[in-house]
Design a protein around this motif. Sequence first.
Motif, short mmCIF file in Angstrom:
data_model
loop_
_atom_site.label_atom_id
_atom_site.label_comp_id
_atom_site.label_asym_id
_atom_site.label_seq_id
_atom_site.Cartn_x
_atom_site.Cartn_y
_atom_site.Cartn_z
N VAL A 123 40.26 39.35 37.49
CA VAL A 123 40.73 40.57 38.00
C VAL A 123 39.98 40.43 39.43
N TYR A 124 39.06 39.97 39.42
CA TYR A 124 38.36 40.26 40.99
C TYR A 124 39.57 39.41 41.79
N SER A 128 42.60 39.18 42.05
CA SER A 128 43.89 39.26 42.22
C SER A 128 43.29 40.98 43.42
N GLN A 129 41.98 41.45 43.11
CA GLN A 129 42.04 42.70 44.14
C GLN A 129 41.09 42.14 45.40
N ARG A 149 49.34 39.39 36.71
CA ARG A 149 48.10 39.59 37.31
C ARG A 149 48.25 41.40 36.70
N VAL A 177 45.61 42.34 34.10
CA VAL A 177 45.74 43.49 33.45
C VAL A 177 45.75 45.26 32.80
#
Length: 162
Positions: A24-25, A27-28, A94, A98
């Motif tokens: 997640v990190y 992808s952000q 992603r 998520v």
Amino acid sequence: MMKQTRLLDSEHSKELFAYFGLAVYYSQALEQQLVNLLMLMKISQGKVPTEEDLADLYHQKLSNSLGQLVNEIQHHFPFSEEETILLKEVWKQRNYIVHDYFKERIQETFSPAGRSRMIRELTSFKQQAQDLERKLQKYTNDLYGKLGLDLETEKAGTHTNA
């Protein structure tokens, strides 16, 4: 239920959640890099006349979804076909990670083999997103240079040289 809760507290489970967090990190981080590149493209095309316009646009873009950013950047940046496919692939992955990952894979979290499989998948996704983010970072830096914006000067404003 107690047994399942204890299982999720195991070291292996914690490792799984750590890799989920990293996926997640990155992808952000990729989203942030897309925003940076998009902003520079717009500046280079003379589309943001004032600093106020720039600030407004930046905040607006930050709230856009990864899908919106991927669709928009294609109109502004000459990605190769391969890069475009990769961007869309990472965006799809992603969204799955998520929104649906644990819902669909909950049974696998209760077995060591299942958790190991999930960790491998998440590691692979993290690597893809990280590689893509680095590539975009390079494009952003190149564009900074072309626009005559000195990255070192920009950084000097935020860090004191020891």
